[in-house]
Design a protein around this motif. Sequence first.
Motif, mmCIF file in Angstrom:
data_model
loop_
_atom_site.group_PDB
_atom_site.id
_atom_site.type_symbol
_atom_site.label_atom_id
_atom_site.label_comp_id
_atom_site.label_asym_id
_atom_site.label_seq_id
_atom_site.Cartn_x
_atom_site.Cartn_y
_atom_site.Cartn_z
ATOM 1 N N CYS A 1 152.699 2.801 27.074
ATOM 2 C CA CYS A 1 152.493 1.401 26.698
ATOM 3 C C CYS A 1 151.538 0.687 27.650
ATOM 4 O O CYS A 1 150.484 0.187 27.254
ATOM 5 C CB CYS A 1 153.839 0.678 26.661
ATOM 6 S SG CYS A 1 153.721 -1.094 26.334
ATOM 7 N N GLN A 2 151.944 0.601 28.918
ATOM 8 C CA GLN A 2 151.154 -0.038 29.976
ATOM 9 C C GLN A 2 150.714 -1.464 29.628
ATOM 10 O O GLN A 2 149.659 -1.923 30.053
ATOM 11 C CB GLN A 2 149.943 0.822 30.345
ATOM 12 C CG GLN A 2 150.325 2.152 30.958
ATOM 13 C CD GLN A 2 149.147 2.955 31.454
ATOM 14 O OE1 GLN A 2 148.156 2.412 31.934
ATOM 15 N NE2 GLN A 2 149.242 4.267 31.343
ATOM 16 N N ALA A 3 151.544 -2.171 28.858
ATOM 17 C CA ALA A 3 151.233 -3.578 28.577
ATOM 18 C C ALA A 3 151.364 -4.430 29.823
ATOM 19 O O ALA A 3 150.740 -5.490 29.925
ATOM 20 C CB ALA A 3 152.166 -4.103 27.486
ATOM 21 N N CYS A 4 152.166 -3.992 30.787
ATOM 22 C CA CYS A 4 152.423 -4.784 31.997
ATOM 23 C C CYS A 4 151.427 -4.437 33.100
ATOM 24 O O CYS A 4 151.799 -4.003 34.200
ATOM 25 C CB CYS A 4 153.852 -4.564 32.462
ATOM 26 S SG CYS A 4 155.095 -5.151 31.296
ATOM 27 N N ASP A 5 150.149 -4.625 32.807
ATOM 28 C CA ASP A 5 149.099 -4.208 33.742
ATOM 29 C C ASP A 5 148.279 -5.370 34.287
ATOM 30 O O ASP A 5 147.148 -5.195 34.727
ATOM 31 C CB ASP A 5 148.176 -3.180 33.087
ATOM 32 C CG ASP A 5 147.483 -3.707 31.838
ATOM 33 O OD1 ASP A 5 147.785 -4.837 31.409
ATOM 34 O OD2 ASP A 5 146.628 -2.977 31.286
ATOM 35 N N GLY A 6 148.844 -6.581 34.256
ATOM 36 C CA GLY A 6 148.158 -7.720 34.853
ATOM 37 C C GLY A 6 147.213 -8.431 33.915
ATOM 38 O O GLY A 6 147.117 -8.121 32.721
ATOM 39 N N LEU B 1 144.543 3.029 43.385
ATOM 40 C CA LEU B 1 144.465 3.120 41.924
ATOM 41 C C LEU B 1 143.072 3.460 41.401
ATOM 42 O O LEU B 1 142.859 3.472 40.183
ATOM 43 C CB LEU B 1 144.914 1.787 41.312
ATOM 44 C CG LEU B 1 146.363 1.380 41.578
ATOM 45 C CD1 LEU B 1 146.584 -0.075 41.182
ATOM 46 C CD2 LEU B 1 147.327 2.287 40.854
ATOM 47 N N ARG B 2 142.162 3.746 42.277
ATOM 48 C CA ARG B 2 140.754 3.906 41.895
ATOM 49 C C ARG B 2 140.555 4.884 40.750
ATOM 50 O O ARG B 2 139.766 4.646 39.833
ATOM 51 C CB ARG B 2 139.940 4.353 43.110
ATOM 52 C CG ARG B 2 138.453 4.486 42.832
ATOM 53 C CD ARG B 2 137.704 4.902 44.079
ATOM 54 N NE ARG B 2 136.286 5.100 43.811
ATOM 55 C CZ ARG B 2 135.434 5.587 44.683
ATOM 56 N NH1 ARG B 2 135.844 5.957 45.900
ATOM 57 N NH2 ARG B 2 134.161 5.753 44.359
ATOM 58 N N PHE B 3 141.264 6.003 40.765
ATOM 59 C CA PHE B 3 141.087 7.034 39.736
ATOM 60 C C PHE B 3 142.322 7.181 38.836
ATOM 61 O O PHE B 3 142.408 8.131 38.055
ATOM 62 C CB PHE B 3 140.774 8.386 40.381
ATOM 63 C CG PHE B 3 139.581 8.356 41.296
ATOM 64 C CD1 PHE B 3 138.319 8.055 40.809
ATOM 65 C CD2 PHE B 3 139.726 8.611 42.656
ATOM 66 C CE1 PHE B 3 137.216 8.025 41.651
ATOM 67 C CE2 PHE B 3 138.636 8.581 43.510
ATOM 68 C CZ PHE B 3 137.373 8.284 43.008
ATOM 69 N N ALA B 4 143.263 6.255 38.957
ATOM 70 C CA ALA B 4 144.505 6.356 38.178
ATOM 71 C C ALA B 4 144.252 6.076 36.705
ATOM 72 O O ALA B 4 143.304 5.380 36.331
ATOM 73 C CB ALA B 4 145.540 5.382 38.728
ATOM 74 N N ASP B 5 145.133 6.603 35.882
ATOM 75 C CA ASP B 5 145.060 6.374 34.437
ATOM 76 C C ASP B 5 146.042 5.271 34.057
ATOM 77 O O ASP B 5 146.988 5.483 33.304
ATOM 78 C CB ASP B 5 145.377 7.667 33.690
ATOM 79 C CG ASP B 5 145.212 7.510 32.175
ATOM 80 O OD1 ASP B 5 144.477 6.596 31.748
ATOM 81 O OD2 ASP B 5 145.830 8.302 31.436
ATOM 82 N N GLY B 6 145.815 4.083 34.594
ATOM 83 C CA GLY B 6 146.638 2.929 34.253
ATOM 84 C C GLY B 6 147.754 2.672 35.244
ATOM 85 O O GLY B 6 147.995 3.449 36.169
ATOM 86 N N ARG B 7 148.476 1.546 35.013
ATOM 87 C CA ARG B 7 149.493 1.100 35.957
ATOM 88 C C ARG B 7 150.417 0.107 35.272
ATOM 89 O O ARG B 7 150.101 -0.439 34.210
ATOM 90 C CB ARG B 7 148.833 0.405 37.155
ATOM 91 C CG ARG B 7 148.159 -0.868 36.698
ATOM 92 C CD ARG B 7 147.254 -1.538 37.675
ATOM 93 N NE ARG B 7 146.657 -2.697 37.021
ATOM 94 C CZ ARG B 7 145.575 -2.661 36.251
ATOM 95 N NH1 ARG B 7 144.941 -1.506 36.070
ATOM 96 N NH2 ARG B 7 145.119 -3.748 35.677
ATOM 97 N N THR B 8 151.548 -0.147 35.901
ATOM 98 C CA THR B 8 152.408 -1.279 35.582
ATOM 99 C C THR B 8 152.863 -1.883 36.905
ATOM 100 O O THR B 8 152.897 -1.200 37.937
ATOM 101 C CB THR B 8 153.648 -0.878 34.758
ATOM 102 O OG1 THR B 8 154.466 0.020 35.537
ATOM 103 C CG2 THR B 8 153.250 -0.223 33.453
ATOM 104 N N GLY B 9 153.225 -3.168 36.879
ATOM 105 C CA GLY B 9 153.694 -3.790 38.114
ATOM 106 C C GLY B 9 154.099 -5.233 37.900
ATOM 107 O O GLY B 9 153.671 -5.879 36.928
ATOM 108 N N VAL C 1 150.573 4.822 37.255
ATOM 109 C CA VAL C 1 151.280 4.444 38.475
ATOM 110 C C VAL C 1 152.152 3.213 38.233
ATOM 111 O O VAL C 1 151.694 2.215 37.665
ATOM 112 C CB VAL C 1 150.283 4.143 39.612
ATOM 113 C CG1 VAL C 1 151.017 3.722 40.883
ATOM 114 C CG2 VAL C 1 149.407 5.367 39.887
ATOM 115 N N ARG C 2 153.382 3.291 38.677
ATOM 116 C CA ARG C 2 154.288 2.149 38.655
ATOM 117 C C ARG C 2 154.266 1.489 40.032
ATOM 118 O O ARG C 2 154.723 2.059 41.013
ATOM 119 C CB ARG C 2 155.703 2.600 38.305
ATOM 120 C CG ARG C 2 156.725 1.471 38.190
ATOM 121 C CD ARG C 2 158.107 2.057 37.958
ATOM 122 N NE ARG C 2 159.131 1.038 37.792
ATOM 123 C CZ ARG C 2 160.437 1.284 37.795
ATOM 124 N NH1 ARG C 2 160.870 2.541 37.949
ATOM 125 N NH2 ARG C 2 161.310 0.309 37.650
#
Length: 239
Positions: free
Chosen positions: A210-215, A133-141, A113-114
Motif C-alpha cells: 500500500c505505502q499510502a503513509c509515505d508523507g 532511504l536513497r535506494f529503498a522501494d518506498g516507506r511508511t512512517g 522501510v517502516r
Amino acid sequence: MANPSGFVFYDGPSLIDGAPIIGIAVLHSENVKTGDMVQTFILRADQSPLAAIDSGDDASICGNCVHRGTDGPRTCYVDVGKSVMSVFGAWARGSYPLVSPTVGARMLQGRAVRMGAYGDPAAIPARHWRALLRFADGRTGYTHQWRIPFAQQLRSLVMASADTASERDVARAMGWRTFRVRGADETLGAREIVCPASDEGGKARQCITCQACDGADRPGKASVAIIVHGRMARHFATA
C-alpha cells in the motif's frame, strides 16, 4: 560481519532532548499487517526500552506522544517487552554492526522501510533518513512531533499522527498529510481514506504494497484514518 540480520544506521544525540539514542534497521519481519518491510527501531543507547519507560526517559525517542502514558494509562500499541526488548538485546550482544549511510542505503536497496516500528522518526535527523532511504522501494512512517520546528523536514517522508479531527485539521494546515485514529462512529473527513490494512478496510492490502503513509511528497494526496483498536480503544476520546 557477514549477512547481519540488521544494522545500526544512527548513533548519536536525540533531536528531541539530546540524549544518546540509536537507530536500528532489522532486515526481515513476520508482521502480518506490514508484510516483510525493513523495521526500524529508535531506542535509548544507555538503558533498556523498559527501563526508559519506567524512568520517563523514553521521551528521548517518543517525544510528546500522548500514548506514552505520562498523564494517564499507557496506550502505546507496541509490546515493548517482546519485539523491542529483543532488538535491544541483540544490539547489546553485538548482533547489529554500525554502518555508514552509504552502506546502509545499499543494504536496503529495493526494500520497503517502516520508519519507526518503535520510537518517533523525528528523534533522528532527516538527513540520516534521506541517506538511508536513497535506494529503498518506498516507506511508511508517522510522527507525533509534527508541531515542532525541527520535525518539519520530515513532512515529505512521514505522516503526522493525529488523535483527533481537530489535530488532523491543524496538521493539514501546516502542510502535513495525516494518519488519524478515529472512533467507530466517526465519519471520514474530506480527502481522508480508510486504512486498507485495517479491519474496516477489509485487510485488503499490507503496508508493504500500500505505502499510502509515505508523507506529503505529492500535493493533494489523501490522508488516512483507522478505527481505534487494541489497548487504546477503551481510553479513546474524540475532540
